[in-house]
Each structure stands twice: as C-alpha cells, then as structure tokens.
Enzyme design. Structure first.
Site, PDB file in Angstrom:
ATOM      1  N   CYS A   2      31.293 -37.509  -9.012  1.00  0.00           N
ATOM      2  CA  CYS A   2      30.896 -38.838  -8.579  1.00  0.00           C
ATOM      3  C   CYS A   2      31.827 -39.413  -7.510  1.00  0.00           C
ATOM      4  O   CYS A   2      33.008 -39.128  -7.482  1.00  0.00           O
ATOM      5  CB  CYS A   2      30.867 -39.800  -9.754  1.00  0.00           C
ATOM      6  SG  CYS A   2      30.020 -39.204 -11.210  1.00  0.00           S
ATOM      7  N   ARG A  27      30.875 -33.872  -2.714  1.00  0.00           N
ATOM      8  CA  ARG A  27      31.368 -33.810  -4.080  1.00  0.00           C
ATOM      9  C   ARG A  27      30.267 -33.435  -5.060  1.00  0.00           C
ATOM     10  O   ARG A  27      30.554 -33.057  -6.199  1.00  0.00           O
ATOM     11  CB  ARG A  27      31.963 -35.169  -4.473  1.00  0.00           C
ATOM     12  CG  ARG A  27      33.165 -35.568  -3.651  1.00  0.00           C
ATOM     13  CD  ARG A  27      33.480 -37.043  -3.815  1.00  0.00           C
ATOM     14  NE  ARG A  27      34.067 -37.326  -5.099  1.00  0.00           N
ATOM     15  CZ  ARG A  27      35.365 -37.431  -5.336  1.00  0.00           C
ATOM     16  NH1 ARG A  27      36.227 -37.255  -4.363  1.00  0.00           N
ATOM     17  NH2 ARG A  27      35.821 -37.730  -6.538  1.00  0.00           N
ATOM     18  N   TRP A  74      27.027 -38.027 -10.526  1.00  0.00           N
ATOM     19  CA  TRP A  74      26.729 -36.713 -11.090  1.00  0.00           C
ATOM     20  C   TRP A  74      26.607 -36.922 -12.586  1.00  0.00           C
ATOM     21  O   TRP A  74      27.565 -37.315 -13.251  1.00  0.00           O
ATOM     22  CB  TRP A  74      27.850 -35.734 -10.752  1.00  0.00           C
ATOM     23  CG  TRP A  74      27.527 -34.300 -11.022  1.00  0.00           C
ATOM     24  CD1 TRP A  74      26.824 -33.452 -10.225  1.00  0.00           C
ATOM     25  CD2 TRP A  74      27.920 -33.531 -12.171  1.00  0.00           C
ATOM     26  NE1 TRP A  74      26.754 -32.203 -10.798  1.00  0.00           N
ATOM     27  CE2 TRP A  74      27.412 -32.225 -11.994  1.00  0.00           C
ATOM     28  CE3 TRP A  74      28.637 -33.814 -13.323  1.00  0.00           C
ATOM     29  CZ2 TRP A  74      27.616 -31.213 -12.916  1.00  0.00           C
ATOM     30  CZ3 TRP A  74      28.838 -32.807 -14.263  1.00  0.00           C
ATOM     31  CH2 TRP A  74      28.331 -31.521 -14.044  1.00  0.00           C
ATOM     32  N   ASN A  98      33.611 -43.402 -12.003  1.00  0.00           N
ATOM     33  CA  ASN A  98      33.759 -41.951 -12.064  1.00  0.00           C
ATOM     34  C   ASN A  98      34.477 -41.608 -13.361  1.00  0.00           C
ATOM     35  O   ASN A  98      35.485 -42.231 -13.681  1.00  0.00           O
ATOM     36  CB  ASN A  98      34.609 -41.422 -10.902  1.00  0.00           C
ATOM     37  CG  ASN A  98      33.947 -41.585  -9.569  1.00  0.00           C
ATOM     38  OD1 ASN A  98      32.796 -41.987  -9.477  1.00  0.00           O
ATOM     39  ND2 ASN A  98      34.688 -41.297  -8.504  1.00  0.00           N
ATOM     40  N   GLY A  99      34.004 -40.611 -14.080  1.00  0.00           N
ATOM     41  CA  GLY A  99      34.694 -40.186 -15.282  1.00  0.00           C
ATOM     42  C   GLY A  99      33.834 -40.311 -16.522  1.00  0.00           C
ATOM     43  O   GLY A  99      32.605 -40.409 -16.450  1.00  0.00           O
ATOM     44  N   GLU A 479      34.300 -13.219  -8.216  1.00  0.00           N
ATOM     45  CA  GLU A 479      33.977 -14.259  -7.232  1.00  0.00           C
ATOM     46  C   GLU A 479      32.616 -14.011  -6.587  1.00  0.00           C
ATOM     47  O   GLU A 479      31.834 -14.937  -6.373  1.00  0.00           O
ATOM     48  CB  GLU A 479      35.083 -14.311  -6.170  1.00  0.00           C
ATOM     49  CG  GLU A 479      34.764 -15.149  -4.944  1.00  0.00           C
ATOM     50  CD  GLU A 479      34.532 -16.627  -5.231  1.00  0.00           C
ATOM     51  OE1 GLU A 479      34.128 -17.339  -4.299  1.00  0.00           O
ATOM     52  OE2 GLU A 479      34.729 -17.075  -6.382  1.00  0.00           O
ATOM     53  N   LYS A 483      29.489 -16.627  -6.756  1.00  0.00           N
ATOM     54  CA  LYS A 483      28.804 -17.159  -5.577  1.00  0.00           C
ATOM     55  C   LYS A 483      27.292 -16.975  -5.703  1.00  0.00           C
ATOM     56  O   LYS A 483      26.518 -17.886  -5.392  1.00  0.00           O
ATOM     57  CB  LYS A 483      29.297 -16.447  -4.308  1.00  0.00           C
ATOM     58  CG  LYS A 483      30.617 -16.919  -3.806  1.00  0.00           C
ATOM     59  CD  LYS A 483      30.513 -18.323  -3.218  1.00  0.00           C
ATOM     60  CE  LYS A 483      31.844 -19.020  -3.245  1.00  0.00           C
ATOM     61  NZ  LYS A 483      32.336 -19.396  -4.570  1.00  0.00           N
ATOM     62  N   GLU A 486      25.935 -19.395  -8.305  1.00  0.00           N
ATOM     63  CA  GLU A 486      26.017 -20.793  -7.892  1.00  0.00           C
ATOM     64  C   GLU A 486      24.868 -21.218  -6.996  1.00  0.00           C
ATOM     65  O   GLU A 486      24.306 -22.308  -7.173  1.00  0.00           O
ATOM     66  CB  GLU A 486      27.327 -21.035  -7.123  1.00  0.00           C
ATOM     67  CG  GLU A 486      28.563 -21.135  -7.980  1.00  0.00           C
ATOM     68  CD  GLU A 486      29.795 -21.393  -7.136  1.00  0.00           C
ATOM     69  OE1 GLU A 486      30.562 -22.295  -7.479  1.00  0.00           O
ATOM     70  OE2 GLU A 486      29.999 -20.679  -6.124  1.00  0.00           O
ATOM     71  N   HIS A 502      32.465   0.691 -21.296  1.00  0.00           N
ATOM     72  CA  HIS A 502      32.762   0.036 -22.572  1.00  0.00           C
ATOM     73  C   HIS A 502      31.675  -0.981 -22.936  1.00  0.00           C
ATOM     74  O   HIS A 502      31.950  -1.935 -23.657  1.00  0.00           O
ATOM     75  CB  HIS A 502      34.138  -0.634 -22.516  1.00  0.00           C
ATOM     76  CG  HIS A 502      35.262   0.334 -22.403  1.00  0.00           C
ATOM     77  ND1 HIS A 502      35.731   1.066 -23.470  1.00  0.00           N
ATOM     78  CD2 HIS A 502      36.000   0.726 -21.325  1.00  0.00           C
ATOM     79  CE1 HIS A 502      36.714   1.853 -23.068  1.00  0.00           C
ATOM     80  NE2 HIS A 502      36.896   1.669 -21.771  1.00  0.00           N
ATOM     81  N   LYS A 602      31.244 -30.679  -6.110  1.00  0.00           N
ATOM     82  CA  LYS A 602      32.339 -30.098  -5.343  1.00  0.00           C
ATOM     83  C   LYS A 602      33.678 -30.334  -6.015  1.00  0.00           C
ATOM     84  O   LYS A 602      34.524 -29.453  -6.090  1.00  0.00           O
ATOM     85  CB  LYS A 602      32.348 -30.717  -3.936  1.00  0.00           C
ATOM     86  CG  LYS A 602      33.382 -30.098  -3.002  1.00  0.00           C
ATOM     87  CD  LYS A 602      33.046 -28.659  -2.687  1.00  0.00           C
ATOM     88  CE  LYS A 602      34.021 -28.036  -1.721  1.00  0.00           C
ATOM     89  NZ  LYS A 602      33.761 -26.593  -1.556  1.00  0.00           N
TER      90      LYS A 602
END
Length: 607
Positions: A2, A27, A74, A98-99, A479, A483, A486, A502, A602
């Site tokens: 947010c 963000r 968000w 925010n939070g 990574e 990606k 995401e 395994h 973000k």
C-alpha cells in the site's frame, strides 16, 4: 505494498494526490482512493482496480479542496472493492493506512458495543472510529490520535485529516515507513520519497513509534511517549521526473535491458578501474575476526543471498547462514557476539527483513544493508549501507535489482576475502577483472532475446516447468522458477540437480519442460548427468551453457542457448538474464499483467 500520499497545498489537492499515487503504482495495489476537505466536511472518491478507474471517477465527479490524502491499497482485510478502498472516514475523520492492525477484532467489538456502525470489512476503519470517539469525548486532534495509537497493536503508517481542520494533517508510523515533505508554504506526507519527488526534495522520516502534526507552515514530531522530538530534514536524491518505459512494451522488459548499464554503475561504485581494487565503505568491525555471517532477505533477494553463501564460503572462507526473514526471527537463533548480519532488500522497507534486523541488533550483530533506496528504513538502521545503483525498479518482478545485488555481494566477497587473507592480490585482481567484464557480457546475453522469445512458445501452454542447477546455478534455478510463477502463473519449481532422483524425477514426462542452468564450472559434468536422466524420461530440456557446454551436449537438448564464456565466479550475474527473459516472453504470450501481476506487491511492508 500500500501507498500513502498527503498534501496541504496551495491549489487543488486531487491532481497532485493522483500524481503521487501513480508514482507508487510500482508497490502493487488493487484499489485506490482520495479524500479532501471541502466546505468543512470530508469528500471521497474511491475505485476498485487500477488508477485509471479512480481517474474516471474524478473526471465524472470532481473533487475540490487544497488539503487531502490518497492511497493505493493492497488487500489484507476484506476483498478489493470500492467499499474497502481507502480513505476510510467518519463524519469527522478520514485516514489512510499501510499495515495491519492485529487487535482490530477486539477494538471493533468494543466500538460496536458503543454504537459504531462499520461500512467496510477492513481493519483500518476501526482506527477512524477510535479517533472520532476520542474527539467526541473532548480531545483535540493530536491528543485523539495519540490516545488511539496507544490502543493499536501491529504495524502501520497512517495519514489523517479532520473535518473543519483545514490547516492540519497528522501522520504516524510503527513498522511501516512514512516521510514528511517540506515545501514553500505547503507540506506533504508520503510512503517514500518517490511519491513526494514531484512536489519536494526536502524530506524528513518518522522514526519507529513517531507521530507528526503537519500544518502548512511545518511539522512537529513526537515520539511514542508524546515527547516533542527533532527529525532531520534531508535532501532527497530521487528525481521528480516520471519514469517511462522508453520504447519497451513493459517496464519489466525495459529493466531487463537496463542491466548492462546498472550493473556497470553498481560495480564502478566499488571497483576502481585503474587498479582493479575493490573499495567498500569503512567497516566498523574487524572483517578478519568475524566468527559468522548471517544473510537475511525475502523473495528474489533471498536467492541473491543463497548465491552469496557459496561465494563467501568458497572465496572468503567464512561460515555463512542464509535465511528467509519471515522465518528467521521466530527461530530465536543464537548468534555469536560480534557476528555480521547482511540484510538485502530492493526497497529497504520489507517488514520481515526489518524485523529480523532488529533481532540481530539485539543479538549484538554488526549490520550491513544492501539496498536500492539509501533513504529507506533498513538503510537508516544499519551500520554500513552498500547501495545497489539499479535506479527505480517499477516492475513488480525484480530483475535489475537482483543482478545489482549480486554485483554488490560479489564486490563484498572479494574485499572480505582479501581482508581475511583467503586470497592474495593476484587472485583479487583476477576476480575483479572478471567482474569488470560483466556489463559487456550482459549486453551479449541480451542478444538472445529473439531466440528466447521463440522458445517461449514451447512453454506458455504447459502446466508445469522445472528448473535445475548445481552450485550457484541452484539459486538461479529457484529464481527462474519464481519469475515464471510470478508473472505467467505457470506452476514452476527449482531444484538442485542432484536432488532430482530423490523424488522430483517422478514429475518428468514429455509435457514437462526442464530448464537446465549449466555453465562449465566444477559441477558441469554432474549437471549434465542429471540432465541426461531427465531426457531419458522424455523431458524437454532447454539448456543454458557456454560454448564449451553447448558444443559438448547442446545437440541432445530440445533447445540450447549459448551464453558467453566467463569465470564461474561471475556466471550467476549472466545466467539470471535468460531466465528473466524466458519468464517475460511466456507471460506476454499468456496475456498476463506483466508489470503488476495479480496478488503481488513490489514492497511488502506487512508481515
């Protein structure tokens, strides 16, 4: 996540608030809104979805007033819709948040019993009602906010305006960042300097537990115990110019293609070209005597930390523990006094990472931050800051910030190795020379963009994709899978190549593409052996290697991408780029929102 913007200005507030919110889009958010003070009352415009929807609402029903607050939300409590969008308001108070208010259920029950009626499903609305109740009991705005803050548990940054108080705005922070901007007969609040850059570059940051009373003439800061305190006003280096995509379709692609330049900028801040010497800021501890290094990060930054573990242990010969911030502090890990904590964060505001930093500080660790924002909370609370010069990264999926983190960590490893006597001057020169050539090599890797775009057609309709690597190739496999997940929403997993037999090899069939990361390093032969096990079971292998590797086994793979031959030490910086490009082109084929993928933010400023 947010974002907050507040304005006490000299003209219409709404357009300036909207401009600030646009600068906070990076963000991540799923609704947005603005509130201003008009004719002694509070007016709001809110909208679900992107800011274009809020712009339409403002075009249809304009919003007057020269004082106001804005927010990109968000969703945490309550679905993303207009009713849950901020600002939340009563007849006397409007606020943005925010939070997370962790004790909101108890407070909501108390307020309902007192007759309050809620219009949303959010935890935020209870704060507006709590402050309003304090006002109606005869408190002034500052006292009402201060009393309410003492009732709140959790993490928050708040921006608050009051009906009938045309020269007043109050901000507060606990766990989430908040900045005050100083203008000419006008004042501002913002989540970070990025939001305020078009309006001012004179910034003061609230410290943990602070609240601030802002008027048109200035700001008065108070700590958690209501004591008046001073907070330094600094000149922000962040530009007020809006960041565009250039000639690229998405910010993410632009940022991928910026990597040769920004890696070079980052390296040149630590590597002296004339001598090949690595020069870091002075360390307030004896590097040679460090008993242990602990590296903490989240998401993509965690994979940079995993690469650094290999580097620190192999090159600098120092024991390293790597952990995700969201788990680390809850383990209550014992730490040797005088150890070093390295904290990696693109934004420098990641809540979990900041909380882990506080734990390490309690454990008497030295603190080094690797951040892209030198004015961030993590940077301000660290002993030493190593800035990554990636520039603003707008795409939610990190690309150039990741490779700049790797560049910074590589410089740190070489410097520490030399200080500890683990390498001599000749080896330092050799490694520094390899690093210095990375920007040019990265530009060569980008020449494979068209071939990787063609390969994306073999993946975008698949349900599952696997990534394999050994050594530093293992974090890159993780990574690469992240990606793809995401931005394309395809299920993907990264594995250490030797772990395939395994269990995960059971997933292999002709419908599962497997991306193999295999520079010709000490693990190459073993990686190829694992690759052949995959191909024997019908897996379609996309093979990433250098000319030696491609010549040796490339013809056996479904496809091969030939990368430059480099020292294995610097290979992670180059092999990150093709996995970024592959994820990008797959996402474009699937038609997803590449720069702002669903459910992601973000900067993750709540736990």
């Amino acid at each position: 996540m947010c974002g907050i913007v507040g304005v006490i200005g000299r003209g219409e507030a709404a357009p300036r608030l909207l401009e600030g919110l646009k600068r906070l889009e990076y963000r991540g958010y799923d609704s947005a809104g603005i509130a201003t003070l008009v004719d002694g009352g509070i007016e709001r415009r809110r909208a679900e979805g992107k800011l274009v929807n809020l712009e339409k609402a403002l075009a249809e029903w304009s919003l007057d007033g020269d004082i106001g607050i804005g927010h990109t939300r968000w969703a945490t409590h309550g679905v993303p819709n207009e009713a849950n969008a901020h600002p939340h308001a009563t007849h006397r108070v409007a606020l943005v948040h925010n939070g997370i208010i962790e004790n909101y259920r108890e407070l909501a029950a108390e307020l309902k019993a007192a007759g309050c009626v809620f219009a949303s499903e959010t935890d935020t609305e209870i704060v507006a009602h709590l402050i309003t109740r304090n006002l109606e009991e005869g408190m002034g705005p500052r006292e009402a906010v201060a009393a309410a803050l003492k009732r709140l548990e959790g993490a928050f940054a708040l921006g608050i305006v009051f009906a009938g108080e045309h020269e007043l705005m109050i901000g507060a922070r606990r766990g989430s960042p908040l900045a005050v901007g100083f203008g000419d007969d006008e004042m501002f609040l913002g989540s970070d300097a990025m939001a305020l850059a078009p309006m001012t570059n004179r910034i003061a940051y609230l410290k943990e537990g602070d609240y601030v009373v802002v008027t048109r003439k200035g700001a008065s800061f108070y700590d958690h115990d209501d004591n008046a305190v001073e907070r330094e006003i600094k000149q922000s280096a962040i530009s007020g110019a809006m960041i565009g995509k250039g000639n690229h379709r998405h910010f993410m692609l632009k940022e991928i293609f910026e990597q040769p330049a920004v890696i070079g900028d980052t390296l040149h801040s630590y590597l002296t070209p004339a001598t090949g010497e690595i020069v870091l800021p002075p360390m307030p501890f004896d590097v040679a005597a460090l008993p242990k290094i602990t590296i903490i990060a989240c998401g993509t930054s965690f994979y940079a930390a995993m690469v650094a573990k290999y580097w620190f242990e192999q090159v600098a010969r120092v024991s390293v523990e790597v952990d995700v911030a969201s788990e680390f502090r809850y383990r209550e890990a014992p730490m040797p006094e005088g150890g070093l904590g390295i904290f990696i964060s693109q934004s420098g505001e990641t809540a979990d990472t900041l909380a882990a930093l506080h734990y390490c500080r309690e454990q008497k660790q030295h603190i080094v931050a690797i951040v892209n924002v030198p004015e961030s909370s993590i940077a301000r609370e660290s002993d030493v800051v190593l800035q990554t010069l990636a520039g603003p990264e707008i795409g939610v999926a990190s690309t150039k910030a990741f490779t700049c983190q790797l560049a910074t960590l590589a410089c740190m490893v070489i410097s520490f190795a030399r200080a500890r006597g683990a390498i001599d001057e000749a080896e330092e020169d050799r490694l520094a020379f390899a690093l210095a050539h990375v920007p040019a090599m990265a530009a060569q890797v980008l020449n494979h963009d068209e071939a990787i775009r063609d390969l994306a057609h073999a993946i975008f309709e698949k349900r599952d994709v696997l990534y394999l690597g050994r050594g530093t190739g293992y974090p890159l496999a993780l990574e690469g899978a992240l990606k793809l997940k995401e931005i394309s929403y395809i299920h993907a997993e990264g594995y250490a190549s030797g772990e395939m037999k395994h269990g995960p090899i059971a997933l292999i069939d002709e419908e599962v593409p497997v991306i193999v990361i295999a520079p010709t390093d000490r693990w190459f032969d073993k990686t190829v052996s694992n690759m052949r096990e995959v191909m024997a079971r019908g897996g379609k292998v996309i093979f990433l290697s250098d000319v030696t590797g491609v010549d040796a086994v490339g013809e056996d793979a479904f496809a091969a991408i030939e990368l430059p031959s480099v020292d294995p030490f610097v290979a992670p910086l180059l092999y990150a780029i093709p996995v970024q490009l592959l994820a990008y082109h797959v996402a474009v084929l699937k038609g997803t929102d590449v720069d702002q993928p669903r459910n992601l933010a973000k900067s993750v400023t709540v736990e």
